[in-house]
Motif scaffolding. Structure first.
Motif, PDB file in Angstrom:
ATOM      1  N   ALA A 274     -32.592 -49.892 -30.806  1.00 24.37           N
ATOM      2  CA  ALA A 274     -33.012 -48.637 -31.425  1.00 24.37           C
ATOM      3  C   ALA A 274     -33.022 -48.809 -32.939  1.00 24.37           C
ATOM      4  O   ALA A 274     -32.304 -49.651 -33.488  1.00 24.37           O
ATOM      5  CB  ALA A 274     -32.064 -47.506 -31.036  1.00 24.37           C
ATOM      6  N   THR A 275     -33.827 -48.017 -33.624  1.00 24.77           N
ATOM      7  CA  THR A 275     -33.859 -48.026 -35.086  1.00 24.77           C
ATOM      8  C   THR A 275     -32.942 -46.917 -35.568  1.00 24.77           C
ATOM      9  O   THR A 275     -33.288 -45.738 -35.494  1.00 24.77           O
ATOM     10  CB  THR A 275     -35.289 -47.821 -35.608  1.00 24.77           C
ATOM     11  N   VAL A 276     -31.764 -47.293 -36.037  1.00 26.10           N
ATOM     12  CA  VAL A 276     -30.716 -46.327 -36.324  1.00 26.10           C
ATOM     13  C   VAL A 276     -30.519 -46.176 -37.828  1.00 26.10           C
ATOM     14  O   VAL A 276     -30.421 -47.170 -38.557  1.00 26.10           O
ATOM     15  CB  VAL A 276     -29.385 -46.743 -35.666  1.00 26.10           C
ATOM     16  N   PHE A 277     -30.431 -44.928 -38.274  1.00 24.29           N
ATOM     17  CA  PHE A 277     -30.102 -44.591 -39.655  1.00 24.29           C
ATOM     18  C   PHE A 277     -28.814 -43.784 -39.622  1.00 24.29           C
ATOM     19  O   PHE A 277     -28.657 -42.887 -38.799  1.00 24.29           O
ATOM     20  CB  PHE A 277     -31.224 -43.775 -40.298  1.00 24.29           C
ATOM     21  N   MET A 278     -27.899 -44.090 -40.541  1.00 26.59           N
ATOM     22  CA  MET A 278     -26.571 -43.472 -40.480  1.00 26.59           C
ATOM     23  C   MET A 278     -26.030 -43.169 -41.866  1.00 26.59           C
ATOM     24  O   MET A 278     -26.168 -43.969 -42.790  1.00 26.59           O
ATOM     25  CB  MET A 278     -25.607 -44.405 -39.740  1.00 26.59           C
ATOM     26  N   THR A 279     -25.395 -42.019 -41.995  1.00 24.81           N
ATOM     27  CA  THR A 279     -24.799 -41.614 -43.271  1.00 24.81           C
ATOM     28  C   THR A 279     -23.340 -42.044 -43.306  1.00 24.81           C
ATOM     29  O   THR A 279     -22.428 -41.222 -43.258  1.00 24.81           O
ATOM     30  CB  THR A 279     -24.902 -40.092 -43.456  1.00 24.81           C
ATOM     31  N   SER A 280     -23.125 -43.363 -43.387  1.00 25.48           N
ATOM     32  CA  SER A 280     -21.761 -43.874 -43.371  1.00 25.48           C
ATOM     33  C   SER A 280     -21.724 -45.283 -43.927  1.00 25.48           C
ATOM     34  O   SER A 280     -22.658 -46.068 -43.720  1.00 25.48           O
ATOM     35  CB  SER A 280     -21.217 -43.879 -41.936  1.00 25.48           C
ATOM     36  N   ASP A 281     -20.624 -45.606 -44.580  1.00 20.82           N
ATOM     37  CA  ASP A 281     -20.402 -46.984 -45.033  1.00 20.82           C
ATOM     38  C   ASP A 281     -19.950 -47.880 -43.892  1.00 20.82           C
ATOM     39  O   ASP A 281     -19.841 -49.093 -44.063  1.00 20.82           O
ATOM     40  CB  ASP A 281     -19.354 -47.004 -46.151  1.00 20.82           C
ATOM     41  N   LEU A 282     -19.684 -47.285 -42.716  1.00 21.38           N
ATOM     42  CA  LEU A 282     -19.273 -48.063 -41.556  1.00 21.38           C
ATOM     43  C   LEU A 282     -20.463 -48.578 -40.753  1.00 21.38           C
ATOM     44  O   LEU A 282     -20.278 -49.293 -39.770  1.00 21.38           O
ATOM     45  CB  LEU A 282     -18.377 -47.211 -40.638  1.00 21.38           C
ATOM     46  N   ALA A 283     -21.664 -48.197 -41.158  1.00 14.11           N
ATOM     47  CA  ALA A 283     -22.866 -48.609 -40.432  1.00 14.11           C
ATOM     48  C   ALA A 283     -23.035 -50.124 -40.501  1.00 14.11           C
ATOM     49  O   ALA A 283     -22.951 -50.724 -41.567  1.00 14.11           O
ATOM     50  CB  ALA A 283     -24.094 -47.923 -41.020  1.00 14.11           C
ATOM     51  N   ARG A 284     -23.285 -50.731 -39.342  1.00 16.83           N
ATOM     52  CA  ARG A 284     -23.563 -52.172 -39.298  1.00 16.83           C
ATOM     53  C   ARG A 284     -24.953 -52.411 -38.704  1.00 16.83           C
ATOM     54  O   ARG A 284     -25.850 -52.862 -39.396  1.00 16.83           O
ATOM     55  CB  ARG A 284     -22.474 -52.891 -38.487  1.00 16.83           C
ATOM     56  N   ASN A 285     -25.140 -52.074 -37.432  1.00 14.11           N
ATOM     57  CA  ASN A 285     -26.470 -52.199 -36.827  1.00 14.11           C
ATOM     58  C   ASN A 285     -27.331 -50.989 -37.158  1.00 14.11           C
ATOM     59  O   ASN A 285     -28.106 -50.531 -36.324  1.00 14.11           O
ATOM     60  CB  ASN A 285     -26.354 -52.325 -35.298  1.00 14.11           C
ATOM     61  N   ALA A 286     -27.176 -50.460 -38.343  1.00 17.83           N
ATOM     62  CA  ALA A 286     -27.894 -49.249 -38.748  1.00 17.83           C
ATOM     63  C   ALA A 286     -28.214 -49.337 -40.235  1.00 17.83           C
ATOM     64  O   ALA A 286     -27.517 -50.006 -41.002  1.00 17.83           O
ATOM     65  CB  ALA A 286     -27.047 -48.009 -38.464  1.00 17.83           C
ATOM     66  N   THR A 287     -29.272 -48.643 -40.622  1.00 22.14           N
ATOM     67  CA  THR A 287     -29.620 -48.526 -42.035  1.00 22.14           C
ATOM     68  C   THR A 287     -28.795 -47.408 -42.653  1.00 22.14           C
ATOM     69  O   THR A 287     -28.788 -46.280 -42.148  1.00 22.14           O
ATOM     70  CB  THR A 287     -31.117 -48.224 -42.198  1.00 22.14           C
ATOM     71  N   ARG A 288     -28.074 -47.716 -43.728  1.00 22.41           N
ATOM     72  CA  ARG A 288     -27.244 -46.709 -44.387  1.00 22.41           C
ATOM     73  C   ARG A 288     -28.104 -45.775 -45.211  1.00 22.41           C
ATOM     74  O   ARG A 288     -28.914 -46.208 -46.029  1.00 22.41           O
ATOM     75  CB  ARG A 288     -26.215 -47.381 -45.289  1.00 22.41           C
ATOM     76  N   LEU A 289     -27.919 -44.476 -44.994  1.00 24.01           N
ATOM     77  CA  LEU A 289     -28.553 -43.460 -45.830  1.00 24.01           C
ATOM     78  C   LEU A 289     -27.536 -42.963 -46.849  1.00 24.01           C
ATOM     79  O   LEU A 289     -26.355 -42.800 -46.526  1.00 24.01           O
ATOM     80  CB  LEU A 289     -29.040 -42.284 -44.978  1.00 24.01           C
ATOM     81  N   PRO A 290     -27.967 -42.698 -48.080  1.00 21.39           N
ATOM     82  CA  PRO A 290     -27.018 -42.223 -49.099  1.00 21.39           C
ATOM     83  C   PRO A 290     -26.498 -40.828 -48.772  1.00 21.39           C
ATOM     84  O   PRO A 290     -27.191 -40.020 -48.144  1.00 21.39           O
ATOM     85  CB  PRO A 290     -27.852 -42.224 -50.377  1.00 21.39           C
ATOM     86  N   PHE A 291     -25.288 -40.541 -49.188  1.00 19.44           N
ATOM     87  CA  PHE A 291     -24.678 -39.241 -48.914  1.00 19.44           C
ATOM     88  C   PHE A 291     -23.791 -38.848 -50.079  1.00 19.44           C
ATOM     89  O   PHE A 291     -23.317 -39.701 -50.840  1.00 19.44           O
ATOM     90  CB  PHE A 291     -23.863 -39.280 -47.614  1.00 19.44           C
ATOM     91  N   ALA A 292     -23.575 -37.549 -50.207  1.00 18.70           N
ATOM     92  CA  ALA A 292     -22.693 -37.013 -51.245  1.00 18.70           C
ATOM     93  C   ALA A 292     -21.378 -36.622 -50.585  1.00 18.70           C
ATOM     94  O   ALA A 292     -21.281 -35.572 -49.949  1.00 18.70           O
ATOM     95  CB  ALA A 292     -23.338 -35.813 -51.930  1.00 18.70           C
ATOM     96  N   ALA A 293     -20.370 -37.467 -50.705  1.00 20.29           N
ATOM     97  CA  ALA A 293     -19.062 -37.177 -50.117  1.00 20.29           C
ATOM     98  C   ALA A 293     -18.394 -36.045 -50.890  1.00 20.29           C
ATOM     99  O   ALA A 293     -18.430 -36.017 -52.121  1.00 20.29           O
ATOM    100  CB  ALA A 293     -18.189 -38.421 -50.139  1.00 20.29           C
ATOM    101  N   THR A 294     -17.793 -35.103 -50.159  1.00 25.67           N
ATOM    102  CA  THR A 294     -17.206 -33.930 -50.804  1.00 25.67           C
ATOM    103  C   THR A 294     -15.692 -33.989 -50.896  1.00 25.67           C
ATOM    104  O   THR A 294     -15.079 -33.153 -51.560  1.00 25.67           O
ATOM    105  CB  THR A 294     -17.588 -32.647 -50.034  1.00 25.67           C
ATOM    106  N   GLY A 295     -15.072 -34.920 -50.179  1.00 20.62           N
ATOM    107  CA  GLY A 295     -13.624 -35.033 -50.229  1.00 20.62           C
ATOM    108  C   GLY A 295     -12.881 -34.139 -49.260  1.00 20.62           C
ATOM    109  O   GLY A 295     -11.645 -34.098 -49.270  1.00 20.62           O
ATOM    110  N   HIS A 296     -13.620 -33.413 -48.413  1.00 20.78           N
ATOM    111  CA  HIS A 296     -12.966 -32.568 -47.409  1.00 20.78           C
ATOM    112  C   HIS A 296     -13.751 -32.661 -46.115  1.00 20.78           C
ATOM    113  O   HIS A 296     -14.977 -32.553 -46.119  1.00 20.78           O
ATOM    114  CB  HIS A 296     -12.903 -31.111 -47.882  1.00 20.78           C
ATOM    115  N   PRO A 297     -13.083 -32.838 -44.967  1.00 18.99           N
ATOM    116  CA  PRO A 297     -13.801 -33.055 -43.706  1.00 18.99           C
ATOM    117  C   PRO A 297     -14.647 -31.871 -43.248  1.00 18.99           C
ATOM    118  O   PRO A 297     -15.607 -32.069 -42.488  1.00 18.99           O
ATOM    119  CB  PRO A 297     -12.685 -33.357 -42.699  1.00 18.99           C
ATOM    120  N   LEU A 298     -14.321 -30.650 -43.674  1.00 18.57           N
ATOM    121  CA  LEU A 298     -15.106 -29.498 -43.242  1.00 18.57           C
ATOM    122  C   LEU A 298     -16.291 -29.211 -44.153  1.00 18.57           C
ATOM    123  O   LEU A 298     -17.276 -28.603 -43.709  1.00 18.57           O
ATOM    124  CB  LEU A 298     -14.222 -28.252 -43.145  1.00 18.57           C
ATOM    125  N   THR A 299     -16.227 -29.621 -45.403  1.00 15.21           N
ATOM    126  CA  THR A 299     -17.367 -29.388 -46.291  1.00 15.21           C
ATOM    127  C   THR A 299     -18.347 -30.556 -46.294  1.00 15.21           C
ATOM    128  O   THR A 299     -19.514 -30.394 -46.634  1.00 15.21           O
ATOM    129  CB  THR A 299     -16.892 -29.112 -47.731  1.00 15.21           C
TER     130      THR A 299
END
Length: 336
Positions: A274-299
């Motif tokens: 599959a062609t996978v895109f992921m918003t995470s630095d843990l992505a390996r078999n996926a293309t990383r998409l940039p994200f704005a980390a907020t510092g809180h799991p709910l926001t």
């Protein structure tokens, strides 16, 4: 639509300022009620806010949350026993008859009712014990963007006041600057994977699963693309059969305890080509998409949806469509 997406940071700041007193009062009232359970009433994008709040409340307050179908009251005339509960009704316009009818029935059934609406003097606002003006300002785009975000932020603020969570309140205050960064995140690499097909999976887990559902709706509304949202756990069951080489997958991972399991699912999908895109630095078999980390799991999931909105508006135009004039739709849909 793009103008309103760019207004999200200011709209959020306005909500937190303008409605702070009402949010605090409603949150205190919910705390005093000490509800055994909470019910939500909403449709469309507002129902995705309700799903987001279900995870947020259950994860932090330990209160079970259930969605009540509006037609239970408006069509079937059923009476619900809701003594000792709270009811959260969410509607941009605040005037859809079925949402209003269910909020009224919830109040008759003994629930403390709270409305989140962008129309302060609406029937829903008048029918509820507490009415929160989400203060998003006029939203002309058929596809909701800033009203979705402000409704979710208002819901989190209610939760924070109810549970006296100072860390969450502080995180909400930082959201306008994070949303400004999120609007600027470039997800254009995703467009190329979607050019040759008309279907994709969008994955989430916990609160980000609600965001995946919202993203799937926006693909349908603005781009004419058939997108289906799944939990990163659920997709491993029946939906897995649809995955073929090149099948596009968007994995919306937040910085919370589900991120490693999201990465595992992305890895497994990548192994199936599959062609996978992921918003995470843990992505390996996926293309990383940039994200704005907020510092809180709910926001954190809310910043993801802001980045997605900016992408999907541009992608609609890339496909030769006008996202401001989606086929068969209008801004306010009144159902019974």
């Amino acid at each position: 639509m793009i103008r309103e997406i760019r207004e999200i940071p200011d709209a959020t700041a306005r909500l937190l300022d303008f409605s702070s007193k009402a949010l605090a009062e409603a949150g205190r009232d919910i705390r005093a009620r000490n509800p055994a359970f909470l019910v939500t009433v909403a449709r469309g994008s507002s129902d995705h806010v309700a799903s987001f709040m279900k995870y947020a409340v259950e994860l932090t307050a330990g209160i079970p949350v259930a969605s009540v179908g509006p037609s239970v009251a408006s069509i079937y005339g059923a009476k619900l026993r809701l003594a000792g509960s709270a009811c959260l009704a969410i509607s941009q316009s605040g005037k859809s008859p079925d949402i209003v009818a269910m909020a009224e029935e919830a109040k008759r059934g003994g629930a403390l009712t709270v409305a989140l609406t962008n129309t302060a003097d609406s029937p829903l606002a008048r029918a509820s014990d507490h009415s929160i003006d989400i203060a998003a300002g006029v939203e002309k785009s058929v596809a909701a963007t800033k009203t979705f975000v402000n409704s979710a932020v208002a819901g989190l603020a209610l939760l924070a006041h109810c549970t006296e969570d100072e860390d969450l309140l502080a995180a909400l205050g930082e959201l306008p600057k994070h949303f400004s960064k999120a609007v600027a995140c470039d997800w254009s690499r995703l467009a190329g994977a979607l050019d040759d097909g008309n279907s994709l999976f969008i994955l989430g887990r916990g609160p980000s699963f609600a965001i995946a559902n919202e993203a799937a709706l926006k693909f349908k509304e603005t781009c004419g693309v058939h997108a289906e949202a799944y939990s990163a756990a659920e997709v491993m069951h029946g939906p897995w059969a649809l995955v073929t080489p090149g099948f596009p997958v968007l994995a919306l991972a937040a910085r919370d305890r589900s991120e490693p399991s999201m990465a595992e699912t992305a890895e497994a999908l990548g192994a199936k080509e599959a062609t996978v895109f992921m918003t995470s630095d843990l992505a390996r078999n996926a293309t990383r998409l940039p994200f704005a980390a907020t510092g809180h799991p709910l926001t954190d999931p809310l910043a993801l949806v802001v980045s997605f909105y900016a992408f999907v508006e541009a992608f609609a135009r890339h496909r030769g469509l006008n996202p401001d004039e989606p086929r068969n739709l209008k801004k306010v849909t009144e159902t019974r």
